[in-house]
Design an enzyme around this catalytic site. Structure first.
Site, short mmCIF file in Angstrom:
data_model
loop_
_atom_site.label_atom_id
_atom_site.label_comp_id
_atom_site.label_asym_id
_atom_site.label_seq_id
_atom_site.Cartn_x
_atom_site.Cartn_y
_atom_site.Cartn_z
N ARG A 106 0.72 -1.27 0.07
CA ARG A 106 0.04 0.01 -0.05
C ARG A 106 1.12 1.32 -0.09
NH1 ARG A 106 -2.11 -3.31 4.58
NH2 ARG A 106 -4.20 -4.55 3.15
N LYS B 286 -3.33 -1.20 7.43
CA LYS B 286 -4.48 -0.88 8.48
C LYS B 286 -4.49 -2.02 9.26
CE LYS B 286 -6.64 -0.61 4.32
NZ LYS B 286 -8.64 -0.91 3.32
#
Length: 289
Positions: free
Chosen positions: A144, A169
């Site tokens: 990411r 996350k």
């Protein structure tokens, strides 16, 4: 329970669980909720039911620039706050709005070749080395954007070709792979200034590379290569799709991504129709006459 106080308390309680960019986004959500619920004259969290939910959606559509996808995130944040305080009302039955943006698609070979050729031929400035190595590593690791930007040089394990990553996350530590595809460029970037902490660095502004730097570079790519919607998530989908096409097991991909549910991993894998039909011909032997 006072709504504004409940929202701010929950926001402050969860600060340590997220990185700064996510916390800033959550703060904007909280402000939208405070203004919206004040506009529709609701002061108590216990009064937020399905009717208030519809009124809040109407407010967000008519008084802010949020689309359906953003409004869904705002409503979901409100639900999380209510769940945290164990307040259950009919807002849980509020239907989800339809998506108003297309999901990101993977890159296919021709577009990838354009991007890699363009970045490979960038000038030899320090920032150019940053961007070309960043693009290579995205495709090579499936990271990411926040995970990639927060890599420290000390996180790189060149012997085993893995990177220690703190998930943006889950906040859990995991290891992401990389290969010779990006190795040369990463080493070149480190050699520019090996004493800094972060791998990706904006040498012009003398600070860590941030998301805005990457967005500006994507705009540059889009302009020069005439490509639509260049985004980090497209590299992540491409990473997943190519690995599966090359024979990687979906369970192994799930482990690389550190997904708790395989259904989440499957969403990242995207084939084109022509390839799918060709692959079908390889396996359509039913063993029957």
């Amino acid at each position: 329970m006072n709504i504004e106080k409940a929202l701010m308390n929950y926001y402050e309680l969860t600060l340590a669980s997220y990185e700064d960019s996510t916390n800033r986004y959550h703060y904007r959500i909280v402000q939208h909720l405070i203004k919206g619920l004040k506009y529709i004259k609701v002061k108590k969290l216990e009064k937020v039911d399905i009717t208030i939910g519809y009124k809040l959606i109407d407010y967000l559509k008519n008084h802010t620039h949020n689309g359906n996808n953003s409004i869904k995130k705002i409503i979901n944040y409100l639900r999380k706050v209510m769940q945290h305080y164990r307040i259950t009302t009919s807002i849980i039955d509020l239907p989800h709005l339809p998506n108003d943006t297309k999901p990101f698609e993977r890159f296919y070979h021709d577009d990838l070749e354009l991007i890699m050729t363009y970045t490979k031929n960038l000038n030899s400035s320090k920032n150019s080395i940053t961007y070309k190595s960043f693009i290579r590593l995205l495709l090579d690791s499936g990271l990411r954007v926040s995970e990639a930007l927060n890599i420290k040089i000390s996180d790189m394990d060149f012997k085993n070709k893995v990177i220690r990553v703190l998930s943006s996350k889950t906040r859990k530590q995991r290891y992401a792979p990389f290969s010779s595809f990006s190795l040369k460029y990463i080493k070149e970037l480190i050699e520019v200034n090996p004493k800094r902490d972060y791998l990706f660095y904006n040498f012009i502004k003398d600070r860590q590379t941030n998301k805005n730097d990457i967005k500006l570079f994507y705009k540059r790519l889009k302009k020069h290569l005439n490509l639509e919607r260049i985004h980090t998530h497209r590299f992540r989908k491409t990473f997943a799709s190519i690995l599966i096409e090359n024979g990687l097991n979906i369970d192994d991909l799930q482990k690389i991504f550190d997904h708790s549910r395989i259904e989440t991993t499957i969403k990242y894998v995207q084939h084109n129709e022509k390839r799918a039909l060709q692959e079908y011909k390889k396996y359509n032997d039913w063993g029957l006459n």
